[in-house]
Design a protein around this motif. Structure first.
Motif, PDB file in Angstrom:
ATOM      1  N   ARG A 103      -2.098   1.335  53.352  1.00  0.00           N
ATOM      2  CA  ARG A 103      -1.317   1.667  52.158  1.00  0.00           C
ATOM      3  C   ARG A 103       0.136   1.960  52.517  1.00  0.00           C
ATOM      4  O   ARG A 103       1.048   1.597  51.769  1.00  0.00           O
ATOM      5  N   SER A 114       3.190  -0.233  51.144  1.00  0.00           N
ATOM      6  CA  SER A 114       4.263   0.439  50.406  1.00  0.00           C
ATOM      7  C   SER A 114       5.615   0.176  51.058  1.00  0.00           C
ATOM      8  O   SER A 114       6.627   0.061  50.370  1.00  0.00           O
ATOM      9  N   ARG A 164       4.286   6.649  45.513  1.00  0.00           N
ATOM     10  CA  ARG A 164       3.278   6.553  44.452  1.00  0.00           C
ATOM     11  C   ARG A 164       2.178   5.569  44.839  1.00  0.00           C
ATOM     12  O   ARG A 164       1.004   5.800  44.578  1.00  0.00           O
ATOM     13  N   TYR A 165       2.547   4.458  45.482  1.00  0.00           N
ATOM     14  CA  TYR A 165       1.530   3.497  45.905  1.00  0.00           C
ATOM     15  C   TYR A 165       0.619   4.108  46.968  1.00  0.00           C
ATOM     16  O   TYR A 165      -0.590   3.906  46.931  1.00  0.00           O
ATOM     17  N   ALA A 173      -0.137   7.196  47.267  1.00  0.00           N
ATOM     18  CA  ALA A 173      -0.949   8.235  46.636  1.00  0.00           C
ATOM     19  C   ALA A 173      -1.917   7.693  45.596  1.00  0.00           C
ATOM     20  O   ALA A 173      -2.658   8.465  44.991  1.00  0.00           O
ATOM     21  N   LYS A 174      -1.966   6.386  45.396  1.00  0.00           N
ATOM     22  CA  LYS A 174      -2.775   5.826  44.308  1.00  0.00           C
ATOM     23  C   LYS A 174      -4.247   6.249  44.332  1.00  0.00           C
ATOM     24  O   LYS A 174      -4.795   6.574  43.284  1.00  0.00           O
ATOM     25  N   THR A 182      -5.511   8.976  45.374  1.00  0.00           N
ATOM     26  CA  THR A 182      -5.670  10.430  45.416  1.00  0.00           C
ATOM     27  C   THR A 182      -5.390  11.036  44.049  1.00  0.00           C
ATOM     28  O   THR A 182      -4.946  10.363  43.125  1.00  0.00           O
ATOM     29  N   TYR A 231      -1.748  10.803  42.316  1.00  0.00           N
ATOM     30  CA  TYR A 231      -1.221   9.595  41.681  1.00  0.00           C
ATOM     31  C   TYR A 231      -0.651   9.875  40.288  1.00  0.00           C
ATOM     32  O   TYR A 231       0.442   9.411  39.948  1.00  0.00           O
ATOM     33  N   THR A 279       3.241   9.512  39.313  1.00  0.00           N
ATOM     34  CA  THR A 279       3.648   8.588  38.254  1.00  0.00           C
ATOM     35  C   THR A 279       4.581   9.286  37.276  1.00  0.00           C
ATOM     36  O   THR A 279       5.595   8.711  36.858  1.00  0.00           O
ATOM     37  N   THR A 326      -3.804  10.239  33.388  1.00  0.00           N
ATOM     38  CA  THR A 326      -4.440  10.015  34.695  1.00  0.00           C
ATOM     39  C   THR A 326      -4.671  11.330  35.416  1.00  0.00           C
ATOM     40  O   THR A 326      -5.720  11.531  36.038  1.00  0.00           O
ATOM     41  N   ASP A 369      -8.270  12.602  36.470  1.00  0.00           N
ATOM     42  CA  ASP A 369      -8.580  12.831  37.887  1.00  0.00           C
ATOM     43  C   ASP A 369      -9.074  14.260  38.127  1.00  0.00           C
ATOM     44  O   ASP A 369      -9.873  14.497  39.036  1.00  0.00           O
ATOM     45  N   ASP A 375      -9.424   0.467  40.244  1.00  0.00           N
ATOM     46  CA  ASP A 375      -8.227   0.268  41.043  1.00  0.00           C
ATOM     47  C   ASP A 375      -8.518  -0.417  42.374  1.00  0.00           C
ATOM     48  O   ASP A 375      -7.684  -1.168  42.885  1.00  0.00           O
TER      49      ASP A 375
END
Length: 173
Positions: free
Chosen positions: A32, A36, A86-87, A89-90, A92, A95, A99, A155, A159, A170
């Motif tokens: 990741r 990123s 952000r990518y 952390a997607k 987790t 995210y 965002t 989100t 989450d 995802d």
């Protein structure tokens, strides 16, 4: 003598979900980070390089700039870095908040552009001038970060309620 049993607490889910589970497969952190970084380069070119080059071109031709080059550079770098983080952390629980932060910075940048959206070109050696406004365009663009802030909030709530519910969508297996 009374013995008190220790209180049993529910385990908290880890910040990083398991990499492989029923129905989804989360890429490892290293992958990741690499991806990123690959996103970071074009986003810096699009958000910093091209606008700074265009504003520099206008400045060399004695056109007053509608927005300082430093402002464009700072917001471009900050947004590019936030997109990359952000990518990462997607998968987790971070995210949703990332965002919202990224979209908030984007909204702030667009608001700054909106407040300076009327530009007047003075024609040299003449009393005439040409006015240009792009306020409506910037106002329409501001809808996107507002919707992203709302989606980040949704989100985040989802989450907290069910930490791994969105992962099969995802990161399908």
């Amino acid at each position: 003598m009374s013995s008190v049993a220790p209180a049993v607490t529910a385990p908290t889910p880890p910040l990083e979900p398991p990499t492989e589970y029923l129905g989804y497969r989360v890429p490892p952190l290293g992958h990741r980070i690499i991806i990123s970084g690959l996103y970071l380069v074009p986003s810096i070119v699009l958000l910093v390089g091209l606008p700074v080059a265009a504003l520099g071109y206008l400045q060399t031709h004695s056109v007053a700039l509608p927005i300082p080059i430093g402002t464009v550079t700072v917001f471009g770098f900050v947004l590019s870095i936030l997109f990359a983080v952000r990518y990462v952390a997607k998968p987790t629980r971070l995210y949703g908040p990332m965002t919202m932060v990224t979209s908030g910075v984007g909204l702030l940048y667009l608001w700054l552009l909106y407040t300076q959206s009327t530009y007047t070109f003075s024609i040299p050696n003449a009393t005439a001038s040409i006015g240009l406004t792009y306020a409506d365009l910037v106002a329409l663009l501001m809808v996107v970060p507002v919707l992203k802030i709302v989606s980040g909030a949704v989100t985040t709530v989802e989450d907290l309620r069910a930490p791994t519910e969105r992962l099969p969508y995802d990161f399908p297996a």
